[in-house]
Scaffold this active site. Structure first.
Site, PDB file in Angstrom:
ATOM      1  CG  ASP A 150      21.220  25.260 -18.577  1.00 47.14           C
ATOM      2  OD1 ASP A 150      20.435  24.784 -19.415  1.00 47.14           O
ATOM      3  OD2 ASP A 150      21.174  24.977 -17.370  1.00 47.14           O
TER       4      ASP A 150
ATOM      5  CG  ASP B 131      15.905  24.724 -19.661  1.00 46.49           C
ATOM      6  OD1 ASP B 131      15.595  23.540 -19.408  1.00 46.49           O
ATOM      7  OD2 ASP B 131      17.039  25.193 -19.450  1.00 46.49           O
TER       8      ASP B 131
END
Length: 159
Positions: free
Chosen positions: A115, A130
């Site tokens: 991330d 995402d």
């Protein structure tokens, strides 16, 4: 101009989403040390390299690996089953599937999901997959709500 069938367009969209996701993660992994942060818009948006061993929003990241991995595998299978059941009649499931495949590939190769997009007023750090999953979910929900067949005028709506 080449005319592509709907299936081929969807295949191209899936390939593009997965490619963008994997390329952005590879760039972050190569150029930004883990837990380093690079501001893009001071006080608003940064790239921050993190590794999420859990699922979305960091759930289960603190569980022991012997529990976390089987639980994530089980939840993934249940999620795929529910998604397939829900999306059987919708046309926009591919964006969600592409995002899920992007994160799955990252999890299999790296043991967690990379991330890196940090919006300072948002409590979670996320990635392109995402974003794709979220957009696909919104499109799916909108389609499910808006594509319902019109009610028969003779059918009462309440007692």
């Amino acid at each position: 101009m080449i005319k592509l069938s709907r299936s081929r367009w969807l295949a191209l969209v899936i390939a593009a989403i997965i490619a963008i996701d994997w390329i952005t993660k590879a760039i972050v992994q190569q150029r930004l040390p883990l837990y380093d942060r690079r501001p893009l818009i001071e006080g608003l948006l940064s790239f921050m390299h993190t590794m999420n061993p859990g699922i979305s929003w960091g759930f289960f990241k603190n569980l022991p690996e012997a529990v976390r991995l089987p639980l994530i595998a089980l939840l993934t299978l249940v999620g795929i089953g529910v998604a397939v059941w829900m999306m059987w009649d919708t046309r926009d499931r591919w964006q969600q599937i592409a995002g899920a495949l992007g994160n799955l590939g990252d999890r299999l190769v790296n043991g967690g999901v990379t991330d890196f997009i940090y919006v300072h007023f948002f409590p979670y750090i996320f990635n392109f997959a995402d974003i794709s999953i979220t957009i696909g979910g919104v499109i799916l929900a909108a389609r499910m709500l808006l594509d319902r067949p019109a009610a028969d005028a003779s059918t009462p709506t309440h007692a």
